[in-house]
Design a protein around this motif. Structure first.
Motif, PDB file in Angstrom:
ATOM      1  N   GLY A   1       4.140   3.013  -1.360  1.00 26.67           N
ATOM      2  CA  GLY A   1       4.092   2.518  -2.786  1.00 26.67           C
ATOM      3  C   GLY A   1       2.680   2.962  -3.330  1.00 26.67           C
ATOM      4  N   PHE A   2       1.459   2.942  -2.343  1.00 23.10           N
ATOM      5  CA  PHE A   2       0.221   3.501  -2.635  1.00 23.10           C
ATOM      6  C   PHE A   2       0.349   5.234  -3.165  1.00 23.10           C
ATOM      7  N   ILE A   3       1.112   5.655  -2.085  1.00 22.83           N
ATOM      8  CA  ILE A   3       1.138   7.082  -2.246  1.00 22.83           C
ATOM      9  C   ILE A   3       1.816   7.505  -3.428  1.00 22.83           C
ATOM     10  N   GLY A   4       3.128   6.631  -3.621  1.00 24.03           N
ATOM     11  CA  GLY A   4       3.945   7.018  -4.845  1.00 24.03           C
ATOM     12  C   GLY A   4       2.949   6.626  -6.188  1.00 24.03           C
ATOM     13  N   ILE A   5       2.548   5.394  -6.236  1.00 27.07           N
ATOM     14  CA  ILE A   5       1.559   5.187  -7.560  1.00 27.07           C
ATOM     15  C   ILE A   5       0.200   6.196  -7.945  1.00 27.07           C
ATOM     16  N   MET A   6      -0.147   6.694  -6.820  1.00 27.67           N
ATOM     17  CA  MET A   6      -1.395   7.480  -6.912  1.00 27.67           C
ATOM     18  C   MET A   6      -0.703   8.890  -7.184  1.00 27.67           C
ATOM     19  N   GLN A   7       0.471   9.035  -6.989  1.00 29.52           N
ATOM     20  CA  GLN A   7       1.117  10.573  -6.965  1.00 29.52           C
ATOM     21  C   GLN A   7       0.637  11.491  -5.967  1.00 29.52           C
ATOM     22  N   MET A   8       0.240  11.141  -4.920  1.00 25.98           N
ATOM     23  CA  MET A   8      -0.088  11.990  -3.753  1.00 25.98           C
ATOM     24  C   MET A   8       1.114  12.697  -2.971  1.00 25.98           C
ATOM     25  N   GLU A   9       1.030  13.923  -2.541  1.00 28.41           N
ATOM     26  CA  GLU A   9       1.805  14.539  -2.218  1.00 28.41           C
ATOM     27  C   GLU A   9       2.660  13.996  -0.928  1.00 28.41           C
ATOM     28  N   PHE A  10       3.887  13.914  -1.037  1.00 35.31           N
ATOM     29  CA  PHE A  10       4.874  13.165  -0.126  1.00 35.31           C
ATOM     30  C   PHE A  10       5.188  14.523   0.875  1.00 35.31           C
ATOM     31  N   SER A  11       4.623  14.639   2.206  1.00 33.71           N
ATOM     32  CA  SER A  11       5.229  15.694   2.721  1.00 33.71           C
ATOM     33  C   SER A  11       5.315  15.247   4.093  1.00 33.71           C
ATOM     34  N   THR A  12       5.483  16.084   5.015  1.00 34.64           N
ATOM     35  CA  THR A  12       5.452  15.694   6.468  1.00 34.64           C
ATOM     36  C   THR A  12       4.335  15.250   7.171  1.00 34.64           C
ATOM     37  N   ALA A  13       3.376  15.558   6.736  1.00 28.78           N
ATOM     38  CA  ALA A  13       1.802  14.849   6.846  1.00 28.78           C
ATOM     39  C   ALA A  13       1.891  13.474   6.588  1.00 28.78           C
ATOM     40  N   THR A  14       2.508  13.130   5.501  1.00 25.82           N
ATOM     41  CA  THR A  14       2.792  11.592   5.202  1.00 25.82           C
ATOM     42  C   THR A  14       3.503  11.049   6.087  1.00 25.82           C
ATOM     43  N   ILE A  15       4.526  11.810   6.554  1.00 25.56           N
ATOM     44  CA  ILE A  15       5.630  11.092   7.634  1.00 25.56           C
ATOM     45  C   ILE A  15       4.744  10.643   8.799  1.00 25.56           C
ATOM     46  N   ALA A  16       4.054  11.533   9.239  1.00 29.40           N
ATOM     47  CA  ALA A  16       3.048  11.424  10.230  1.00 29.40           C
ATOM     48  C   ALA A  16       2.194  10.556  10.080  1.00 29.40           C
ATOM     49  N   ALA A  17       1.693  10.250   8.964  1.00 30.99           N
ATOM     50  CA  ALA A  17       0.559   9.072   8.755  1.00 30.99           C
ATOM     51  C   ALA A  17       1.503   7.824   8.858  1.00 30.99           C
ATOM     52  N   VAL A  18       2.605   7.767   8.386  1.00 32.41           N
ATOM     53  CA  VAL A  18       3.477   6.379   8.269  1.00 32.41           C
ATOM     54  C   VAL A  18       3.625   6.150   9.770  1.00 32.41           C
ATOM     55  N   LEU A  19       4.050   7.133  10.689  1.00 33.69           N
ATOM     56  CA  LEU A  19       4.490   6.678  11.840  1.00 33.69           C
ATOM     57  C   LEU A  19       3.063   6.382  12.760  1.00 33.69           C
ATOM     58  N   THR A  20       2.186   7.051  12.445  1.00 32.02           N
ATOM     59  CA  THR A  20       0.808   6.773  13.202  1.00 32.02           C
ATOM     60  C   THR A  20       0.327   5.178  12.670  1.00 32.02           C
ATOM     61  N   ILE A  21       0.424   5.035  11.529  1.00 40.71           N
ATOM     62  CA  ILE A  21       0.227   3.472  10.952  1.00 40.71           C
ATOM     63  C   ILE A  21       1.100   2.420  11.543  1.00 40.71           C
ATOM     64  N   ILE A  22       2.330   2.855  11.701  1.00 42.47           N
ATOM     65  CA  ILE A  22       3.484   1.859  12.361  1.00 42.47           C
ATOM     66  C   ILE A  22       2.998   1.411  13.881  1.00 42.47           C
ATOM     67  N   GLY A  23       2.488   2.532  14.687  1.00 44.75           N
ATOM     68  CA  GLY A  23       2.070   2.390  16.021  1.00 44.75           C
ATOM     69  C   GLY A  23       0.758   1.515  15.964  1.00 44.75           C
ATOM     70  N   TYR A  24       0.008   1.952  15.146  1.00 47.85           N
ATOM     71  CA  TYR A  24      -1.441   1.195  15.071  1.00 47.85           C
ATOM     72  C   TYR A  24      -1.298  -0.483  14.890  1.00 47.85           C
ATOM     73  N   SER A  25      -0.562  -0.483  13.653  1.00 42.47           N
ATOM     74  CA  SER A  25      -0.275  -1.798  13.213  1.00 42.47           C
ATOM     75  C   SER A  25       0.263  -2.820  14.201  1.00 42.47           C
ATOM     76  N   LEU A  26       1.321  -2.082  15.028  1.00 49.03           N
ATOM     77  CA  LEU A  26       2.199  -2.631  16.041  1.00 49.03           C
ATOM     78  C   LEU A  26       1.130  -3.046  17.162  1.00 49.03           C
ATOM     79  N   ASN A  27       0.213  -2.217  17.685  1.00 44.94           N
ATOM     80  CA  ASN A  27      -0.664  -2.451  18.652  1.00 44.94           C
ATOM     81  C   ASN A  27      -1.523  -3.777  18.295  1.00 44.94           C
ATOM     82  N   ASP A  28      -2.058  -3.813  17.124  1.00 49.18           N
ATOM     83  CA  ASP A  28      -2.810  -5.013  16.760  1.00 49.18           C
ATOM     84  C   ASP A  28      -1.939  -6.412  16.977  1.00 49.18           C
ATOM     85  N   THR A  29      -0.710  -6.093  16.225  1.00 52.75           N
ATOM     86  CA  THR A  29       0.198  -7.353  16.163  1.00 52.75           C
ATOM     87  C   THR A  29       0.406  -7.880  17.789  1.00 52.75           C
ATOM     88  N   ILE A  30       0.882  -6.868  18.605  1.00 53.05           N
ATOM     89  CA  ILE A  30       1.108  -7.367  19.945  1.00 53.05           C
ATOM     90  C   ILE A  30      -0.051  -8.001  20.686  1.00 53.05           C
TER      91      ILE A  30
END
Length: 352
Positions: free
Chosen positions: A177-206
């Motif tokens: 949503g942040f990427i969308g409202i800021m109209q940042m480019e949605f590219s494969t780098a964005t997917i890489a960032a999302v997957l990285t954050i999934i792993g990072y957040s999951l580590n903290d939660t566990i």
């Protein structure tokens, strides 16, 4: 004694704020026409061009006026600044790439002079490739989340797994949503960032969930809410230090980076903040709500069973009282009869 921070005290307020912000981001995104998909997800021609004499995006756009689905961005600053020129694709034209490249160069040289434009790189993505990449990205993300759910379910319990997945979904929705409202480019780098954050957040939660599970076994005289607050407090130092060090490293990448790297770093910065927040306030809130719901069900079931038992026991008590009354009545009658016999014997003795 260690001071325990009551993180769960305002859990509904934080949950409401998160939901409202996510809705606001997504509404703002679609109000602007949706995501700003890069060439990876949208068919077209993408050229990085150095233009001598160009002074801003508006000047370059004016020079390329007439080209369909045109997008122009800057990369770098000062003398090293290049322009990223993107166009849509015409599937009916088999020579689209060659003709469009020539058209762009002709227009730029007409505006800024012959030899003023130098193509640094060229990328062309067809409609079929862009569609396949989008579907594969969605599929792989869902598979990754399903595997995470199964692993945490196996490692902990279902309530822990669902809470962790809900926190991850919160992070992904917030970041996109942040990427969308800021109209940042949605590219494969964005997917890489999302997957990285999934792993990072999951580590903290566990880490927090592991401490909750451990404290649940060790501490028997506290409620589950107190156990959660104690566990988050004990893990807080580790969580903040890890997040802060990662944040500083990514911040420097954002400052010195350009183009896709800068967008990637900004996505990570937002993701680190949101991931740390969700580990503390979202995952634990859902876990506590799940626990309270199960506890209320068990309590209602016990109350219902007790009421049924009391109802069954009630007739037996009445019967006991009735029997007691009968026994008492019989005893009175016996005493009365005994007294009559005694008086009768006394009368007989007096007559004699």
């Amino acid at each position: 004694m260690e001071k325990v921070i009551r993180f769960t005290k305002n859990r509904y307020i934080f949950l409401t704020i998160s939901i409202l912000m996510i809705f606001a981001f997504w509404i703002g995104t679609f109000a602007q026409g949706g995501f700003n998909f890069g060439i990876d997800f949208k068919a077209g021609l993408n050229q990085q061009i150095r233009i001598e004499g160009a002074d801003g995006i508006s000047v370059v756009k004016d020079a390329l006026d007439g080209i369909d689905a045109l997008q122009v961005q800057t990369i770098g600053t000062g003398k090293s600044m290049n322009y990223m020129v993107r166009t849509g694709v015409d599937e009916s034209n088999k020579n689209f790439q060659a003709e469009t490249e020539k058209l762009i160069m002709d227009k730029l040289e007409a505006a800024f002079g012959t030899g003023s434009a130098t193509v640094e790189s060229t990328e062309f993505v067809g409609a079929r490739f862009a569609g396949n990449l989008t579907s594969q990205t969605v599929f792989l993300t869902l598979v990754a989340m399903a595997l995470i759910l199964i692993y945490i379910w196996f490692r902990f319990k279902l309530n822990y797994a669902v809470s962790a997945i809900m926190a991850i979904i919160h992070d992904v929705l917030f970041l996109m949503g942040f990427i969308g409202i800021m109209q940042m480019e949605f590219s494969t780098a964005t997917i890489a960032a999302v997957l990285t954050i999934i792993g990072y957040s999951l580590n903290d939660t566990i880490v927090i969930f592991d401490r909750i599970r451990e404290n649940t076994r060790l501490v028997k005289d506290k409620s589950f809410m107190e156990v959660i607050n104690t566990s988050i407090t004990q893990s807080l130092s580790r969580t903040l230090i890890t997040s802060l060090t990662t944040f500083i490293a990514v911040l420097f990448i954002f400052i010195i980076g350009t183009g896709t790297i800068k967008t990637f770093a900004l996505s990570l910065i937002v993701g680190i903040i949101v991931g740390t927040y969700s580990s503390i306030y979202i995952a634990s809130t859902i876990l506590l709500a799940w626990h309270d719901k199960v506890a209320n069900k068990v309590k209602a079931k016990v109350t219902s069973t007790k009421a049924v038992d009391e109802k069954k026991a009630a007739p037996a008590k009445i019967s006991d009282k009735t029997e007691e009354a009968k026994i008492k009545q019989s005893a009175d009658e016996i005493a009365e009869a005994t007294e009559k016999r005694r008086l009768s014997k006394l009368k007989k003795k007096k007559k004699k």
